[in-house]
Design an enzyme around this catalytic site. Structure first.
Site, PDB file in Angstrom:
ATOM      1  N   GLU A  39       0.835  -1.506  -0.274  1.00 41.88           N
ATOM      2  CA  GLU A  39       0.169  -0.410  -0.122  1.00 41.88           C
ATOM      3  C   GLU A  39       0.828   1.127  -0.166  1.00 41.88           C
ATOM      4  O   GLU A  39       0.421   2.114   0.782  1.00 41.88           O
ATOM      5  CB  GLU A  39      -0.671  -0.124   1.420  1.00 41.88           C
ATOM      6  CG  GLU A  39      -1.724  -1.381   1.345  1.00 41.88           C
ATOM      7  CD  GLU A  39      -3.345  -1.301   0.809  1.00 41.88           C
ATOM      8  OE1 GLU A  39      -3.326  -0.415   0.324  1.00 41.88           O
ATOM      9  OE2 GLU A  39      -3.947  -2.135   0.890  1.00 41.88           O
TER      10      GLU A  39
HETATM   11  C1  FAD Z   1       2.778  -9.692   0.305  1.00 47.73           C
HETATM   12  C2  FAD Z   1       2.147  -8.597  -0.537  1.00 47.73           C
HETATM   13  C3  FAD Z   1       1.421  -8.298  -1.444  1.00 47.73           C
HETATM   14  C4  FAD Z   1       1.256  -6.972  -2.352  1.00 47.73           C
HETATM   15  N1  FAD Z   1      -0.139  -7.254  -3.077  1.00 47.73           N
HETATM   16  C5  FAD Z   1      -0.686  -6.773  -3.717  1.00 47.73           C
HETATM   17  C6  FAD Z   1      -1.564  -6.364  -4.554  1.00 47.73           C
HETATM   18  O1  FAD Z   1      -2.768  -7.087  -3.533  1.00 47.73           O
HETATM   19  N2  FAD Z   1      -1.728  -5.962  -5.522  1.00 47.73           N
HETATM   20  C7  FAD Z   1      -0.896  -5.262  -6.153  1.00 47.73           C
HETATM   21  O2  FAD Z   1      -1.257  -4.066  -6.988  1.00 47.73           O
HETATM   22  N3  FAD Z   1       0.459  -4.905  -5.236  1.00 47.73           N
HETATM   23  C8  FAD Z   1       0.735  -6.304  -4.335  1.00 47.73           C
HETATM   24  N4  FAD Z   1       2.293  -5.998  -4.095  1.00 47.73           N
HETATM   25  C9  FAD Z   1       2.992  -5.118  -4.308  1.00 47.73           C
HETATM   26  C10 FAD Z   1       3.248  -4.463  -2.690  1.00 47.73           C
HETATM   27  O3  FAD Z   1       2.236  -3.334  -3.220  1.00 47.73           O
HETATM   28  C11 FAD Z   1       4.822  -3.431  -3.751  1.00 47.73           C
HETATM   29  O4  FAD Z   1       6.184  -4.631  -2.903  1.00 47.73           O
HETATM   30  C12 FAD Z   1       5.104  -1.995  -3.040  1.00 47.73           C
HETATM   31  O5  FAD Z   1       3.984  -0.966  -3.655  1.00 47.73           O
HETATM   32  C13 FAD Z   1       6.607  -2.232  -3.039  1.00 47.73           C
HETATM   33  O6  FAD Z   1       7.068  -2.024  -4.685  1.00 47.73           O
HETATM   34  P1  FAD Z   1       8.437  -3.498  -5.063  1.00 47.73           P
HETATM   35  O7  FAD Z   1       8.367  -4.710  -3.574  1.00 47.73           O
HETATM   36  O8  FAD Z   1       9.074  -3.094  -6.047  1.00 47.73           O
HETATM   37  O9  FAD Z   1      10.150  -2.350  -3.604  1.00 47.73           O
HETATM   38  P2  FAD Z   1      10.637  -1.063  -4.141  1.00 47.73           P
HETATM   39  O10 FAD Z   1       9.239  -0.314  -5.311  1.00 47.73           O
HETATM   40  O11 FAD Z   1      11.636  -1.852  -5.530  1.00 47.73           O
HETATM   41  O12 FAD Z   1      12.004  -0.153  -2.650  1.00 47.73           O
HETATM   42  C14 FAD Z   1      12.043  -1.152  -2.913  1.00 47.73           C
HETATM   43  C15 FAD Z   1      12.731  -0.130  -1.557  1.00 47.73           C
HETATM   44  O13 FAD Z   1      12.987   0.774  -2.289  1.00 47.73           O
HETATM   45  C16 FAD Z   1      12.306   2.262  -1.456  1.00 47.73           C
HETATM   46  N5  FAD Z   1      11.923   3.331  -1.995  1.00 47.73           N
HETATM   47  C17 FAD Z   1      11.326   3.066  -4.518  1.00 47.73           C
HETATM   48  N6  FAD Z   1      11.586   3.740  -4.331  1.00 47.73           N
HETATM   49  C18 FAD Z   1      11.843   4.560  -3.330  1.00 47.73           C
HETATM   50  C19 FAD Z   1      11.979   6.994  -2.867  1.00 47.73           C
HETATM   51  N7  FAD Z   1      11.262   7.198  -4.686  1.00 47.73           N
HETATM   52  N8  FAD Z   1      12.332   7.323  -2.328  1.00 47.73           N
HETATM   53  C20 FAD Z   1      12.885   6.529  -1.050  1.00 47.73           C
HETATM   54  N9  FAD Z   1      12.863   5.144  -1.268  1.00 47.73           N
HETATM   55  C21 FAD Z   1      12.232   4.516  -2.314  1.00 47.73           C
HETATM   56  C22 FAD Z   1      11.383   0.867  -1.087  1.00 47.73           C
HETATM   57  O14 FAD Z   1      10.497   2.257  -0.021  1.00 47.73           O
HETATM   58  C23 FAD Z   1      11.604   0.130  -0.876  1.00 47.73           C
HETATM   59  O15 FAD Z   1      12.020  -0.163   0.741  1.00 47.73           O
HETATM   60  C24 FAD Z   1       1.495  -6.502  -2.600  1.00 47.73           C
HETATM   61  C25 FAD Z   1       3.668  -6.902  -1.821  1.00 47.73           C
HETATM   62  C26 FAD Z   1       4.132  -7.599  -1.081  1.00 47.73           C
HETATM   63  C27 FAD Z   1       4.577  -8.533  -0.442  1.00 47.73           C
END
Ligand code: FAD
Length: 601
Positions: A406
């Site tokens: 989220e």
């Molecule tokens: C169990 C689970 C259920 C999920 N369910 C859904 C779902 O139903 N639908 C859906 O669409 N998604 C879902 N997600 C996805 C979830 O929304 C994403 O994992 C989340 O938005 C983070 O994206 P990422 O994993 O690609 O991490 P990244 O975006 O790669 O982030 C990695 C790290 O970098 C940091 N970071 C990234 N950009 C910035 C920035 N601009 N400034 C500072 N820090 C930054 C992040 O805070 C994090 O610490 C789910 C994820 C999980 C683990």
């Protein structure tokens, strides 16, 4: 729809930083009415009687168990909270929805499933669907006949959701959208019937599509092997020339990001509510265990350090709860203010936008409070806390994801400040005139006012000062960095400001709640609640001072820095207290009932 308003004064989103509401202006858990309590009770009974006995099966994805439970929840009306009554839902007010989310969270695997379906999997259709789409899908979503999910993330696009690569092209005959691409991390992926999918038209226009199970070329990946919330389903999705009927476009081409972000606003608030419920449950099991377990010839509950943990768990839960119910009440008041004949759904969307800062606070504060609470819960259980046969091990694993999905907490901290600044620049929130007035106050020097002697006068002063510290630090940061405040190299400054905002909101919400409780006729003893508030104040004021120092050190130097630090010192002054005694009082209240002691108070 139940009404849950106390004061009819509409508070603007973020206005807590510039206004000083009276206790009767805010909603508190003591204002929950009987109808709302009944919703909480029904949900609690459902979880206790239907879900808890099946946790083992759910954790091991036994075929059909989760879907069967969702259908039972649907029959009880627990899936249609966000759906208007005319489409088969319950059209719950925000306070009732908060209670529902809280109670569902006793088992994280189910609450996440519920959120994926009845929250982010439903809201896009409620807010943006055509009449036909609403009639076709919403009644079946409310009953659990159709399970829904929200599909935004991709392997290369999580936080940076707008970088998504899934594409949609109109077929030659103009009848279908053809989807190609991949989604990742989709909650409910394995058993959903309806997929709310975001894709780009012409390689750039983010758009949203309703994809039904069984669509040719559409397949679901294997269940992901997660750290926690194992009872929920999380999968990838694959689209290979999948035809989606033209009428299944949701909202407009190129406006999908509006659908996505409005939905997440709603989801973020609910996530904080789920975390609140989880924290209360962990306090309950930890308190019971602390009495059952003996060491050195005593119950471990008799040890000061165990009592301190129980107190700290209750204190952060209290602060979170005070904020969440205040925010929920504000949203309900806003909704009640809709003009006769206004489109309620449109008005609800406005409410979510209005309180987007409060929603992000709910998400960040809630997920971090729960992480703290479950961590201390494991510690109270000792070695048994590290064992899967005991409830805190699962709670500990289940909690962790809340800081990630989220919108990660990093992203939400940035959003809190970005949204506040946007409101300030747009003249919605008078942060700039308030900051200028503060400068006059600083230049005029200390006023040496006599303390009023009122019961909570010192805490009222601390709240006012917390807001001044925010104005001081943010004013200095904006003056120095101007439009570069949002740049990646200034994120530490922005996050520190967001931390001040959150603690200031938590302090004021806690204080107003205690004051309102104390003034209630026949209120009884509010001393444990006041102790929780005061213990929280002491820590929050320390944190605020620390964060402000961080900001000022980064954006000012020389004489200017010294002057600002002097002002900070002036606004950080407070009467000495005894935090250990305060915590002992809170711990005694927890142990007296083996539960979080301030529910509905
Ligand atoms: C169990 C689970 C259920 C999920 N369910 C859904 C779902 O139903 N639908 C859906 O669409 N998604 C879902 N997600 C996805 C979830 O929304 C994403 O994992 C989340 O938005 C983070 O994206 P990422 O994993 O690609 O991490 P990244 O975006 O790669 O982030 C990695 C790290 O970098 C940091 N970071 C990234 N950009 C910035 C920035 N601009 N400034 C500072 N820090 C930054 C992040 O805070 C994090 O610490 C789910 C994820 C999980 C683990």
């Amino acid at each position: 729809m139940a009404t849950s308003t106390v004061s009819h004064t509409v508070a603007r989103g973020g206005s807590f930083l510039v206004e000083s509401p009276r206790p009767e202006d805010v909603f508190t858990p003591a204002d929950v009415n009987d109808e709302q309590k009944l919703i909480a009770q029904t949900t609690e009974e459902f979880i206790t009687n239907e879900i808890v006995p099946l946790i083992h099966d759910l954790e091991h994805h036994k075929e059909g168990v989760m879907v069967g439970l969702l259908k039972k929840a649907g029959a009880l009306g627990l899936l249609g909270g966000a759906i208007p009554e005319e489409y088969g839902g319950a059209g719950l007010d925000k306070v009732s929805a908060t209670l529902l989310a809280e109670k569902l969270s006793a088992y994280g695997g189910f609450s996440v499933t519920h959120g994926g379906h009845a929250g982010i999997g439903t809201i896009p259709i409620v807010y943006f669907g055509t009449e036909e789409q609403k009639k076709k899908y919403l009644p079946r979503i409310a009953s659990g006949e159709l399970i829904s999910c929200y599909c935004l993330s991709e392997p290369q696009a999580g936080s940076d959701a707008q970088a998504l690569r899934t594409r949609a092209e109109l077929s030659k005959d103009g009848k279908n959208w053809i989807l190609n691409g991949q989604k990742m991390w989709i909650t409910n992926g394995n058993f959903a019937d309806l997929f709310v999918v975001f894709a780009k038209v012409d390689g750039e226009k983010i758009s949203c599509f309703l994809v039904e199970k069984g669509t040719p070329g559409f397949s679901v990946g294997a269940e992901e092997n997660k750290m926690g919330i194992k009872g929920s389903s999380t999968t990838a999705l694959f689209f290979e020339n999948s035809p989606i009927p033209k009428e299944n476009l949701l909202h407009e081409i190129g406006r999908g990001h509006i659908v996505a972000f409005n939905t997440l606003n709603a989801g973020r608030f609910s996530l904080g509510c789920y975390c609140l419920g989880g924290a209360k449950r962990t306090i309950e099991v930890s308190s019971k265990y602390a009495k059952e377990r003996t060491a050195f010839g005593k119950q471990i509950a008799e040890f000061g350090l165990i009592r301190q943990k129980l107190a700290d768990m209750a204190i952060s839960t209290f602060a979170l709860e005070s904020m969440i119910y205040r925010s929920a009440g504000m949203m309900d008041v806003f909704m009640a203010g809709a003009e006769a004949g206004a489109n309620k759904t449109q008005h609800l969307m406005k409410a979510l936008e209005e309180y987007a800062v409060e929603s992000s606070i709910s998400k960040v504060y809630g997920s971090e409070a729960l992480d703290f609470v479950v961590d201390e819960g494991v510690q109270i259980f000792g070695g048994y806390g590290f064992h899967e046969d005991y409830p805190v091990a699962r709670a500990y694993r289940d909690s962790r994801v809340n800081r990630i999905f989220e919108g990660t907490n990093e992203i939400n901290r940035m959003l809190i400040i970005q949204m506040l600044m946007k409101r300030a620049m747009g003249g919605v929130l008078p942060l700039i005139p308030k900051a200028m007035k503060l400068m006059e106050e600083i230049l005029a020097g200390p006023s040496f006012e006599e303390a009023s002697g009122e019961r909570f006068a010192e805490e009222e002063r601390m709240v006012a000062n917390a807001k001044k510290v925010f104005l001081l630090a943010s004013g200095s940061a904006v003056q120095k960095l101007r439009d570069k405040l949002a740049d990646p190299e200034n994120q530490e400054v922005v996050a520190a400001l967001a931390n001040i905002v959150m603690d200031a909101y938590a302090m004021e919400s806690s204080l107003l709640r205690v004051e309102k409780s104390a003034a209630r006729p026949g209120a009884g003893d509010v001393s444990a609640m006041a102790a929780a508030m005061r213990a929280f104040f002491s820590d929050a004021a320390d944190r605020i001072e620390h964060e402000a120092r961080t900001v000022l050190g980064a954006v000012a130097e020389g004489d200017m820095l010294r002057t600002q630090l002097l002002a900070l010192k002036r606004f950080s002054k407070r009467e000495p207290g005894n935090p250990i005694a305060l915590r002992r009082e809170v711990a005694a209240a927890v142990l007296a009932g083996d539960r979080y002691p301030f529910e509905y108070r």
